[in-house]
Design a protein around this motif. Structure first.
Motif, mmCIF file in Angstrom:
data_model
loop_
_atom_site.group_PDB
_atom_site.id
_atom_site.type_symbol
_atom_site.label_atom_id
_atom_site.label_comp_id
_atom_site.label_asym_id
_atom_site.label_seq_id
_atom_site.Cartn_x
_atom_site.Cartn_y
_atom_site.Cartn_z
ATOM 1 N N GLU A 273 0.838 -1.201 0.000
ATOM 2 C CA GLU A 273 0.000 0.000 0.000
ATOM 3 C C GLU A 273 0.877 1.257 0.000
ATOM 4 O O GLU A 273 0.606 2.211 -0.724
ATOM 5 N N SER A 274 1.948 1.250 0.798
ATOM 6 C CA SER A 274 2.873 2.384 0.839
ATOM 7 C C SER A 274 3.540 2.594 -0.516
ATOM 8 O O SER A 274 3.687 3.730 -0.982
ATOM 9 N N GLU A 275 3.954 1.496 -1.152
ATOM 10 C CA GLU A 275 4.575 1.598 -2.474
ATOM 11 C C GLU A 275 3.585 2.155 -3.495
ATOM 12 O O GLU A 275 3.933 3.014 -4.324
ATOM 13 N N THR A 276 2.355 1.679 -3.422
ATOM 14 C CA THR A 276 1.314 2.162 -4.338
ATOM 15 C C THR A 276 1.048 3.641 -4.110
ATOM 16 O O THR A 276 0.953 4.419 -5.070
ATOM 17 N N ALA B 264 3.071 5.889 -2.949
ATOM 18 C CA ALA B 264 4.210 6.658 -3.469
ATOM 19 C C ALA B 264 4.112 6.826 -4.983
ATOM 20 O O ALA B 264 4.329 7.927 -5.520
ATOM 21 N N LEU B 265 3.767 5.771 -5.678
ATOM 22 C CA LEU B 265 3.664 5.839 -7.135
ATOM 23 C C LEU B 265 2.525 6.771 -7.574
ATOM 24 O O LEU B 265 2.695 7.598 -8.478
ATOM 25 N N ILE B 266 1.379 6.632 -6.936
ATOM 26 C CA ILE B 266 0.224 7.476 -7.264
ATOM 27 C C ILE B 266 0.559 8.945 -6.970
ATOM 28 O O ILE B 266 0.259 9.831 -7.763
ATOM 29 N N ALA B 267 1.215 9.192 -5.838
ATOM 30 C CA ALA B 267 1.577 10.565 -5.464
ATOM 31 C C ALA B 267 2.581 11.169 -6.433
ATOM 32 O O ALA B 267 2.629 12.385 -6.599
ATOM 33 N N HIS B 268 3.364 10.321 -7.085
ATOM 34 C CA HIS B 268 4.333 10.807 -8.058
ATOM 35 C C HIS B 268 3.749 10.873 -9.472
ATOM 36 O O HIS B 268 4.476 11.041 -10.447
ATOM 37 N N GLY B 269 2.439 10.725 -9.592
ATOM 38 C CA GLY B 269 1.772 10.940 -10.874
ATOM 39 C C GLY B 269 1.575 9.719 -11.744
ATOM 40 O O GLY B 269 1.118 9.835 -12.875
ATOM 41 N N PHE B 270 1.918 8.537 -11.234
ATOM 42 C CA PHE B 270 1.701 7.320 -12.017
ATOM 43 C C PHE B 270 0.209 7.037 -12.108
ATOM 44 O O PHE B 270 -0.539 7.245 -11.146
ATOM 45 N N THR B 271 -0.262 6.552 -13.253
ATOM 46 C CA THR B 271 -1.641 6.087 -13.362
ATOM 47 C C THR B 271 -1.722 4.729 -12.672
ATOM 48 O O THR B 271 -0.688 4.118 -12.357
ATOM 49 N N HIS B 272 -2.920 4.232 -12.480
ATOM 50 C CA HIS B 272 -3.069 2.909 -11.859
ATOM 51 C C HIS B 272 -2.414 1.850 -12.735
ATOM 52 O O HIS B 272 -1.768 0.930 -12.221
ATOM 53 N N THR C 266 -5.490 -5.069 -8.857
ATOM 54 C CA THR C 266 -4.834 -5.130 -7.548
ATOM 55 C C THR C 266 -4.483 -3.726 -7.076
ATOM 56 O O THR C 266 -4.690 -3.378 -5.910
ATOM 57 N N VAL C 267 -3.966 -2.902 -7.990
ATOM 58 C CA VAL C 267 -3.658 -1.516 -7.628
ATOM 59 C C VAL C 267 -4.942 -0.789 -7.228
ATOM 60 O O VAL C 267 -4.958 -0.049 -6.235
ATOM 61 N N LEU D 224 9.871 7.673 -3.348
ATOM 62 C CA LEU D 224 9.464 6.800 -4.435
ATOM 63 C C LEU D 224 10.184 5.467 -4.325
ATOM 64 O O LEU D 224 11.394 5.427 -4.136
ATOM 65 N N PRO D 225 9.463 4.337 -4.399
ATOM 66 C CA PRO D 225 10.131 3.036 -4.316
ATOM 67 C C PRO D 225 11.020 2.784 -5.520
ATOM 68 O O PRO D 225 10.766 3.301 -6.604
#
Length: 193
Positions: free
Chosen positions: A134-137, A139-147, A160-161, A191-192
């Motif tokens: 959840e933490s990794e997800t 971080a990715l979402i906060a950095h602008g990654f789409t699902h 899953t995301v 960011l992971p």
């Protein structure tokens, strides 16, 4: 860069002027106005200080906005973030932090000053904790990654995301990606790999 500063309180006006002077190399034009209605054209960034949530919401929906609040005013910081202001700094921000906040807001991201972040984190210490994935997800979402992009990066399915994001929203009481980003920034995550 063109900056409008919406500030009605004279004392707050002095503080905002000081902050703008500190980053004047980056500012081509700064216009101080007393109301949101006086913001003309499409400035690169709008600074706001001492404005009610409705004004911040209106500004934040039309322009990249940075709210300037007292360093001890976590309530003001929360109000600004909920109103959609992209970056929040305290009056005691130094030039480097102000440049970061303005630059991040201008680029469409969110920034919360170190001082306010620490205070909000301390207030939220009793909040729910996230699992590793959840933490990794988050971080990715906060950095602008789409699902879909986050799913590829994590090596899981998009479903899953979506599940992770739903659990994160429930645990953090976050309604949208902006709320998730604010929670991530308040936690000073990275960011992971």
């Amino acid at each position: 860069m063109e900056v409008y500063a919406v500030v009605s309180d004279p004392q707050a006006r002095r503080g905002v002027r000081r902050l703008v002077r500190e980053i004047e190399d980056d500012v081509r034009r700064c216009v101080l106005v007393e109301s949101a209605g006086a913001v003309a054209g499409t400035p690169d960034v709008v600074l706001t200080a001492g404005q009610p949530a409705a004004v911040m919401r209106a500004l934040g929906s039309r322009h990249p906005a940075v709210a300037v609040v007292p360093g001890t005013a976590t309530v003001s910081a929360r109000v600004a973030l909920r109103a959609g202001v992209r970056s929040v700094v305290s009056y005691s921000a130094d030039a480097d932090e102000m440049r970061i906040a303005v630059g991040v807001a201008r680029a469409g991201g969110g920034y919360l000053s170190r001082e306010l972040s620490a205070r909000l984190r301390a207030e939220s210490a009793a909040g729910a904790s996230l699992g590793r994935r959840e933490s990794e997800t988050l971080a990715l979402i906060a950095h602008g990654f789409t699902h879909a992009q986050a799913a590829r990066r994590l090596g899981v399915s998009e479903a899953t995301v979506n599940s992770y994001v739903n659990r994160i929203r429930a645990k953090l009481d976050a309604g949208n990606k902006a709320d998730l980003t604010r929670h991530f920034l308040a936690g000073a995550g990275v960011l992971p790999a």
